[in-house]
Design a protein around this motif. Structure first.
Motif, PDB file in Angstrom:
ATOM      1  N   GLU A 118       0.836  -1.203   0.000  1.00 45.78           N
ATOM      2  CA  GLU A 118       0.000   0.000   0.000  1.00 45.78           C
ATOM      3  C   GLU A 118       0.868   1.250   0.000  1.00 45.78           C
ATOM      4  O   GLU A 118       0.540   2.248  -0.642  1.00 45.78           O
ATOM      5  N   ASP A 153      -6.512   2.249   3.007  1.00 47.55           N
ATOM      6  CA  ASP A 153      -5.750   1.080   3.461  1.00 47.55           C
ATOM      7  C   ASP A 153      -6.691   0.175   4.263  1.00 47.55           C
ATOM      8  O   ASP A 153      -7.823   0.564   4.576  1.00 47.55           O
ATOM      9  N   ASP A 171      -4.265  -1.784  -0.140  1.00 46.73           N
ATOM     10  CA  ASP A 171      -3.711  -2.946   0.575  1.00 46.73           C
ATOM     11  C   ASP A 171      -4.196  -4.201  -0.146  1.00 46.73           C
ATOM     12  O   ASP A 171      -5.250  -4.194  -0.783  1.00 46.73           O
ATOM     13  N   LYS A 183      -0.094   5.756   3.663  1.00 48.17           N
ATOM     14  CA  LYS A 183      -0.939   4.599   3.352  1.00 48.17           C
ATOM     15  C   LYS A 183      -2.285   5.011   2.767  1.00 48.17           C
ATOM     16  O   LYS A 183      -3.056   4.153   2.315  1.00 48.17           O
TER      17      LYS A 183
END
Ligand code: MN
Ligand code: MN
Length: 481
Positions: free
Chosen positions: A54, A305, A118, A93
């Motif tokens: 990520e 994320d 992610d 992220k």
């Protein structure tokens, strides 16, 4: 003599008029569209081959935005005007790429395309390194929904960060270049796997604690120290990265397939890669916003994320993230005078495409789908009214009114689309970020690229579906009100 056209029967005409058509889109692509599609796909393949975490995805997409003139919103102190371009990076992220629309009245809401960067993987445990039977190994904890057996005897790479005691951040990326070593979780030979694996249920055949990564076999040349192979690895890590064993405690290292994206099939119609879920939608969300020159409503490509583990934590969408982003945009548009009423109106007037992949039919496993409501590779962007599991639990069930508006929009823009649900009603289930966005009263619907072999180390998507999805997000940003 001219060919005589056969006259259609009344019911043939009726059939054409009334039936929901679900057709492969390859037939209808023009030559120039195929060229455009190949260009987008080859750019995407560069991104998906490089971005295996990520953090790497956020960095790549942020750089793409910066090259297109986007500025850090935290460094902006003026009053934004139409076509101003910003990004917000949260903890490396989360990324929001923001373009101010021609209608820059904040209360009129935003158009959001939200995806997650992610992907299912193996994370190293915080104290991972040990020595056993002549090997140095790293212990892992799987992240998200994986089938563990798919990760065995496969070349693996390590991606991530280690935070040293001094606070210095060391970036790790080993196993991707031709000269790098790779790592592996070795499977048991078939000759001896009868009791330990073969006679067990698939889900129990490989235990999580057995997902250990081989990282060495060479001992230090010393007679006295005990763990000689482990020490060799530690010495290597210290010499090359300045890392001591305790530094792993403050690290995030992801074990991912050491594979590059490849074209699949004689006809090269398919792209195989690790992490299409959901980096394909992350990529398209950002690229379709920044390639638009003029947009009506303020647009946000939002990359979050933690979707794969339930959207929890400060960088997941089950948090104040959406609230933060709206407040920041409000600040740039109307300064400090944001009232709760403005914020509330803006939420209620916003639209969001929850941009996540859909499960497409895999020929030998048709039985898990209701084929009449299932996505197929090559049939366009997949629209999903609700996800969740049996009984629609945990679903964002988009209003029929909003689905109707989106369907009309797709048809009027001649964007190939198909209807999709995850599988048969009681077959399993899953979710997306949709319900966390809908929480704010934002009109939200799931729409994304169909995937075969989702959550495997090598997922498949169709080039045409990527292209159709890109067209949808582009038009949505440009024109949807
Ligand atoms: Mn996903
Ligand atoms: Mn997923």
């Amino acid at each position: 003599m001219a060919e005589q056209k056969e006259k259609k029967s009344k019911y043939q005409v009726l059939e054409e008029k009334l039936l929901y058509k679900n057709e492969s889109i390859w037939q209808s692509l023009s030559h120039s569209e195929e060229n455009e599609m190949e260009n987008i796909c080859s750019e995407y393949m560069d991104y998906i081959s490089k971005c295996k975490s990520e953090r790497e995805s956020v960095k790549y997409l942020q750089n793409k935005a910066i090259s297109a003139g986007y500025k850090n919103i935290l460094e902006f102190n003026g009053k934004a005007k139409p076509n101003d371009k910003f990004f917000w990076n949260f903890r490396d992220k989360v990324l929001a790429v923001i373009k101010i629309g021609e209608d820059f009245n904040f209360s009129n809401g935003l158009n959001i395309v939200g995806a997650h960067s992610d992907a299912p993987r193996l994370d190293l445990k915080q104290n991972p390194l040990y020595e056993d039977s002549g090997f140095a190994l790293l212990k892992t904890h799987y992240y998200g929904g994986i089938k563990k057996y798919q990760w065995l005897s496969l070349p693996l790479a390590l991606h991530g960060v280690v935070i040293l005691e001094s606070g210095k951040k060391v970036e790790i990326n080993i196993g991707e270049s031709e000269n790098d070593p790779v790592f592996v979780i070795s499977d048991l030979l078939p000759h001896l796997s009868k009791n330990v694996q073969s006679d067990k249920k698939l889900s129990e055949a490989v235990s999580a604690e057995n997902m250990v990564v081989i990282v060495g076999n060479r001992p230090v040349k010393d007679k006295i120290v005990k763990e000689k192979v482990k020490l060799y690895v530690l010495e290597y890590l210290f010499n090359h990265y300045g890392i001591k064993e305790e530094d792993f405690i403050s690290s995030e290292i992801e074990v991912v397939p050491a594979l590059k994206a490849r074209e699949v099939g004689f006809d090269r119609s398919i792209i195989g890669a690790y992490g299409h879920d959901d980096r394909v939608c992350s990529y398209l969300a950002v690229s379709s916003l920044i390639s638009n020159s003029n947009i009506k409503k303020t647009g946000v490509a939002l990359i979050v994320d933690k979707e794969e583990i339930g959207s929890s934590g400060s960088t997941g969408s089950d948090s104040y993230l959406i609230h933060h982003i709206f407040s920041m945009i409000a600040n740039s548009l109307i300064g400090q005078n944001l009232s709760f009423s403005d914020l509330r109106k803006s939420f209620l007037n916003s639209n969001c495409i929850s941009s996540d992949v859909a499960a497409a039919v895999n020929p030998p496993y048709k039985q898990v789908h209701d084929l009449q409501n299932a996505a197929k590779l090559g049939y366009g962007v997949a629209i999903t009214k609700y996800t969740g599991s049996g009984g629609k639990y945990s679903a964002n069930d988009a209003d029929a009114e909003f689905v109707g508006k989106i369907r009309g929009f797709l048809n009027s823009h001649k964007i190939p689309w198909q209807y999709a649900m995850l599988g048969k009603v009681d077959e399993g289930g899953g979710g997306t970020i949709a319900k966390y966005v809908a929480y704010y009263g934002i009109n939200t619907i799931d729409a994304g690229v169909p995937v075969v072999g989702m959550h495997s180390p090598f997922e498949l998507i169709s080039k045409t579906d990527l292209y159709a999805t890109s067209k949808f997000y582009s038009s949505f940003f440009a024109e949807y009100v």
